[in-house]
Design an enzyme around this catalytic site. Structure first.
Site, short mmCIF file in Angstrom:
data_model
loop_
_atom_site.label_atom_id
_atom_site.label_comp_id
_atom_site.label_asym_id
_atom_site.label_seq_id
_atom_site.Cartn_x
_atom_site.Cartn_y
_atom_site.Cartn_z
N PHE A 234 -32.10 -50.36 23.45
CA PHE A 234 -30.71 -50.73 23.17
C PHE A 234 -29.74 -49.63 23.61
CE2 PHE A 234 -28.32 -48.82 19.58
CZ PHE A 234 -29.20 -47.84 19.19
N LYS A 235 -30.26 -48.44 23.84
CA LYS A 235 -29.37 -47.34 24.26
C LYS A 235 -28.70 -47.63 25.60
CE LYS A 235 -31.21 -43.85 21.27
NZ LYS A 235 -32.22 -44.58 20.46
#
Ligand code: PLP
Length: 465
Positions: free
Chosen positions: A111-112
């Site tokens: 998700f980064k």
């Protein structure tokens, strides 16, 4: 929009300067001078819009002339065009009133990417405009490094140095970094542990002369510009499920508290959010603080969700600033006490008001494995162990069954194939664009765990200064 430091002794800056500064000069974190709000009609107007438009709309009030809005719209469109799902962050129904918000369709499956794909482009645009260069230095235990490298590769204004502990990260994670053939990317395999790598990075940042000369900067969630793009998906998901008339609850696997803070910001801005479940693994400094008012360092325990095995949840400082009615002097003295003694305490009456928003739970590895197994048996879906921390917490919190619950999925299951296979009997496969990862040539420099060696390498290879 202007930004102030949570500790009150750093200059007030615009968005462009906050972006490049990262940490405030007084050791605090930058926050907007006030929280913008969207009206109910404006929130309703987000329904059915492409994700990039929602992102541009939600981020716009935070830019405030510091950076051109049209430029950001272009950056956002380009960043999210790289995601391999037309919805960018699709919602998947996994139960009666239960959804998983898949944030892992970016280039590195974590998700980064949602924030870093925007951040890398913002850095490059602003530095190019100024005719300046920056040096990014960081240590990774596995997930941040690949996302940072992928976001900054081939960007002329940035040189990136990422330290990883040699032989102590997974082969997929190592190859995601070392197979990036770009002159501005430097992978350093250090003979030591992740903590050793962190200490080396901290020591180099601590050399203020060097820090100025090389224009050293970081890409972790101490940077406000990294939290901001994460606010967007709370709006888009809530609106997709019937907001603003039907509020939803989110369950957020939590390490540094950046993602959970972004949810709090979205709610403060008017996103139709009922509650936020803060889900920790055994490393539970954030959930302990929110339940007891005591912030206390403990030893890091390795778990099956390694991206959350951290001791200090930096973004709690932004929430603390709000809990104390923005009393920067009080934040500064509490955080200085925490820095020297590893412990500080806030009176419970200051913490209780956020219990209207946050539920907190700690989930152990056995519960994580059970959550993965049960979800697979019930719906045929695989989730990674971090996402399963959120699923486990959602089940434990017994939230109102009439309110939709959205579990935030922070990594693709194929990033943690052994853990997923042990829990479900199924080995998740890497998506096509990474299928040849094991055939690509690697580039990496091995260094001893020694400050002078690492510093000399960075000095010799950084183009800034
Ligand atoms: C970084 C990370 C987290 C924790 O997010 P924070 O914003 O630090 O709380 C959770 N899951 C995965 C897979 C991550 O990479």
């Amino acid at each position: 929009m202007k930004y102030v430091s949570t500790r009150g002794h750093a200059p007030v800056l615009g968005f462009d300067d906050v972006l490049l500064a990262g940490l405030a000069r007084d050791g605090g974190l930058y926050v907007p001078e006030s929280w913008p709000e969207l009206s109910v009609a404006e929130v309703a107007g987000l329904a059915g819009r492409p994700y990039r438009d929602v992102a541009t709309r939600v981020m716009a009030p935070f830019l405030g002339g510091g950076i051109d809005e049209k430029l950001v719209a272009g950056i956002v469109a380009e960043a999210y065009a790289r995601f391999r799902h037309p919805a960018v962050v699709p919602l998947r129904q996994v139960g009666d009133n239960e959804w998983v918000l898949e944030l892992f369709h970016g280039p590195t499956l974590a998700f980064k990417d949602v924030a870093l794909q925007v951040l890398g482009r913002l850095f490059d645009a602003e530095l190019t405009r100024r005719g300046e260069r920056l040096t990014i230095l960081g240590a990774t235990s596995g997930d941040t490094g690949p996302a940072a490298i992928e976001a900054c590769r081939d960007r002329h204004s940035l040189d990136v140095f990422i330290l990883h502990p040699a032989g102590r990260i997974s082969e997929v994670q190592r190859r995601q970094m070392t197979t990036v053939a770009s002159d501005n990317i430097h992978n350093l395999a250090v003979e030591g542990t992740f903590d050793d790598c962190q200490d080396l990075v901290k020591a180099i940042f601590g050399d203020l002369e060097l820090r100025e000369r090389l224009r050293l900067s970081a890409v972790n969630s101490i940077n406000w510009a990294r939290v901001l793009p994460q606010v967007v998906y709370y709006f888009s998901a809530a609106v997709s499920l019937g907001g603003p008339s039907r509020p939803v609850t989110f369950s957020v696997p939590t390490g540094n508290f950046g993602n959970a803070l972004a949810g709090w910001v979205a709610r403060r801005m008017g996103a139709p959010i009922s509650r936020l479940v803060v889900a920790s693994n055994r490393n539970d400094i954030a959930t302990r603080f929110l339940t007891t008012g005591v912030m206390e360092l403990q030893r890091v325990h390795p778990t099956s969700s390694p991206a959350m095995d951290i001791q200090v949840s930096s973004n709690l400082e932004r929430l603390l600033f709000e809990l104390l009615d923005r009393d920067a002097g009080e934040v500064a003295s509490l955080m200085e006490a925490f820095g020297t003694t590893g412990r500080m305490e806030v009176p419970m009456e200051r913490v209780v008001p956020v219990h209207d928003v946050f539920d907190t739970t700690t989930v152990d590895d056995a519960t994580v494995a059970r959550a993965m197994g049960e979800l697979y048996a019930a719906s045929g879906h695989l989730v990674d162990p971090h996402t399963a921390v959120g699923l486990g917490a959602a089940a434990l919190c017994h939230t109102d069954p009439t309110v939709p619950i959205v579990c935030v999925a922070t990594a693709h299951p194929a990033k943690f194939p052994d853990t997923v296979e042990a829990a479900t009997g199924v080995r998740p496969e890497l998506p096509d664009h990474l299928a040849d990862l094991f055939d690509r040539p690697e580039r990496c420099t091995a260094l001893p765990c020694d400050l002078a060696s690492v510093r000399d390498y960075v000095v010799a290879n950084a183009r800034a200064g």
